[in-house]
Design an enzyme around this catalytic site. Structure first.
Site, PDB file in Angstrom:
ATOM      1  N   CYS A 231      24.174  35.338  42.555  1.00  0.00           N
ATOM      2  CA  CYS A 231      24.991  34.094  42.693  1.00  0.00           C
ATOM      3  C   CYS A 231      23.646  32.675  43.047  1.00  0.00           C
ATOM      4  CB  CYS A 231      25.825  33.879  43.799  1.00  0.00           C
ATOM      5  SG  CYS A 231      26.670  32.328  43.677  1.00  0.00           S
TER       6      CYS A 231
ATOM      7  N   CYS B  68      30.607  36.620  46.628  1.00  0.00           N
ATOM      8  CA  CYS B  68      29.840  36.410  45.575  1.00  0.00           C
ATOM      9  C   CYS B  68      29.047  37.731  45.043  1.00  0.00           C
ATOM     10  CB  CYS B  68      28.642  35.562  45.897  1.00  0.00           C
ATOM     11  SG  CYS B  68      29.038  33.980  46.327  1.00  0.00           S
TER      12      CYS B  68
ATOM     13  N   THR C 166      32.211  29.910  54.346  1.00  0.00           N
ATOM     14  CA  THR C 166      32.985  29.412  53.070  1.00  0.00           C
ATOM     15  C   THR C 166      34.310  30.226  52.711  1.00  0.00           C
ATOM     16  OG1 THR C 166      31.716  30.732  51.783  1.00  0.00           O
ATOM     17  CG2 THR C 166      30.863  28.607  52.234  1.00  0.00           C
TER      18      THR C 166
ATOM     19  N   ASP D 298      18.762  73.227  22.841  1.00  0.00           N
ATOM     20  CA  ASP D 298      19.010  72.471  21.813  1.00  0.00           C
ATOM     21  C   ASP D 298      17.785  72.074  21.027  1.00  0.00           C
ATOM     22  OD1 ASP D 298      21.009  69.673  21.102  1.00  0.00           O
ATOM     23  OD2 ASP D 298      18.955  69.288  20.705  1.00  0.00           O
TER      24      ASP D 298
END
Length: 494
Positions: free
Chosen positions: A40, A36, A32, A443
């Site tokens: 798709c 894609c 084609t 921390d």
């Protein structure tokens, strides 16, 4: 294209239409002539008729055009470029930020510390195309977004997307999308054109994605004059190449894994820089499935991951800004950090031509901050010297905190500055440079959360690689939940 081992895995993802792989690779169908996304919805092509590419640019360079049905150019970016620290990943982050449009391939190579030939060879070796082709593919995507979501004249679209001429814009759109710009606009969904002067874009993310939580976290840290939070929409000023811009971010109205961004720009060409900075701010290119698979397998973190799947690490759109805010936040509460940061804006920030709501200034650039008189900010003498030293180092290029910098080198350079220790440097690398694998030594909030889980700082430093930044966010949410979600009292009042 990808290796034979990858081809088999990629085809299985395509056959199952697995959206988790959207953006990781692209499927090109020889019969084609289109490419894609893996998810798709069209009929799965025969394995013998497909090839796989690691980038849209690679597929386009091989002569394939974008599928009109699945719109592969609109998927989130590959999370690989945020995870990796090599030259190709650094180059991809800079190209996404618009470096090629601003300074060309010579400027890109200079920022990376390599020759143009080396940069080209490295990108071609991995992606099949060089930096110009990658930048061209990103210009095409920007153009499509503007064509389909705004009523801007095509000439404005062309230059906003970064094209050097109308002819180049027309040729690229026809080649990539197999139609003219006018035909692409005629096929767009209905649009009301939006508010005059503002561009409205949809920024896609990988599911699961809790946009409200990410925006609330940013809102909880909002600095008056620079940022604004109304409970739904987070707004802020962006420091962009042509001048300050404003972005308003809110959850997508359809509830999907996306954010609606409304942008007001000084120059439309700044869109190429604004979009990746917004994506970085919201951590939209993360791969939540990969993160949750690792962290969710740990007995201590499993309940936290199950309670907040896909949690993101909100970042800063600007590395130097994150460094300054990290210094201001040393041993200070979130509210105190916001107050101190707001005091910097009128001293060295770039003012907007006119206020937008409560927004008044862009964050100070290092050059302006290095020359500013900071005695009125309310800092101790030691903190003021640290801030001045940091600003000078950034302005002089002794510390580099751009999207393409070497993260390990940046951390070393920060640690070499007086007053900056491991916690501050790590926070800058995590939230300023978007490193997904950072731990914050010492921390206090993380220590409290770890203690409640029966764990220790030393164990955490290795157990949750390579996603320690995300582990830290889960632990912060345990220790300080109001930074991540509204309290029941707040909800009842709204």
């Amino acid at each position: 294209m990808l290796t034979s081992l990858d081809v088999e895995r990629c085809y299985r993802a395509v056959a199952s239409r697995d959206a988790r792989f959207d953006g990781w690779f692209f499927t090109a169908v020889r019969t084609t002539g289109i490419y894609c996304r893996p998810s798709c919805p069209a009929r799965t092509p025969a394995a013998a008729n497909v090839s796989f590419f690691g980038s849209a640019a690679g597929a386009q360079a091989a002569g394939y055009r974008a599928c009109r049905r699945c719109r592969p150019d609109a998927v989130p970016g590959s999370p690989e470029w945020d995870v990796r620290a090599d030259v190709v990943a650094r180059a991809m982050r800079l190209i996404a930020d618009g470096e090629v449009e601003r300074s060309g391939v010579p400027g890109l190579a200079a920022r990376l510390g390599y020759s143009e030939r080396q940069v080209h060879r490295l990108l071609v070796g991995e992606l099949g195309v060089g930096p110009l082709a990658v930048a061209r593919a990103q210009r095409a995507q920007t153009a499509r977004v503007l064509i389909e979501t705004t009523d801007l004249p095509m000439a404005d679209v062309a230059f906003a997307a970064g094209f050097a001429s109308i002819r180049q814009f027309n040729d690229t759109v026809r080649e990539v999308f197999a139609c003219t710009p006018s035909e692409l606009r005629r096929r767009r969904p209905g649009s009301d054109g939006g508010t005059p002067g503002w561009l409205t874009l949809r920024l896609a993310a990988r599911a699961p994605f809790d946009a409200a939580e990410v925006l609330h976290f940013l809102g909880a840290h909002a600095v008056p004059g620079l940022e604004e939070w109304d409970g739904t929409t987070f707004s802020r000023v962006l420091d962009l190449p042509a001048g300050p811009g404003v972005v308003r971010l809110s959850p997508a109205p359809d509830g999907g894994p996306a954010v609606t961004a409304r942008l007001l720009l000084t120059d439309l060409r700044d869109l190429r820089a604004a979009v990746p900075r917004c994506r970085r701010l919201l951590d939209l290119d993360a791969d939540p499935a990969a993160v949750d698979d690792v962290l969710g397998a740990d007995p201590a973190l499993a309940p936290l991951v199950a309670g907040a799947p896909g949690r993101r690490v909100p970042a800063s759109p600007d590395g130097p800004e994150s460094a300054v805010r990290a210094v201001l936040g040393q041993q200070v509460s979130v509210a105190g950090t916001r107050t101190l940061t707001a005091r910097l804006l009128p001293l060295a920030g770039t003012p907007l031509a006119e206020p937008v709501g409560t927004l008044t200034h862009a964050f100070p650039r290092p050059e302006a901050l290095a020359e500013a008189e900071l005695s009125a900010v309310g800092l101790t003498g030691a903190r003021r010297r640290t801030l001045g030293g940091l600003a000078a180092a950034l302005a002089e290029g002794r510390v580099v905190l751009d999207p393409g910098c070497d993260r390990e080198a940046a951390a070393r350079d920060l640690l070499a500055l007086p007053g900056i220790g491991p916690w501050t440097a790590s926070l800058v690398v995590m939230r300023g440079l978007g490193d997904p694998d950072v731990w914050l030594p010492g921390d206090l909030a993380l220590r409290r959360a770890l203690a409640s889980l029966g764990s220790s700082d030393a164990e955490a430093a290795t157990r949750w690689r390579p996603w320690r930044s995300y582990a830290a966010m889960h632990l912060w949410a345990l220790a300080a939940p109001t930074l991540f979600t509204r309290s029941p009292l707040d909800r009842s009042a709204s």
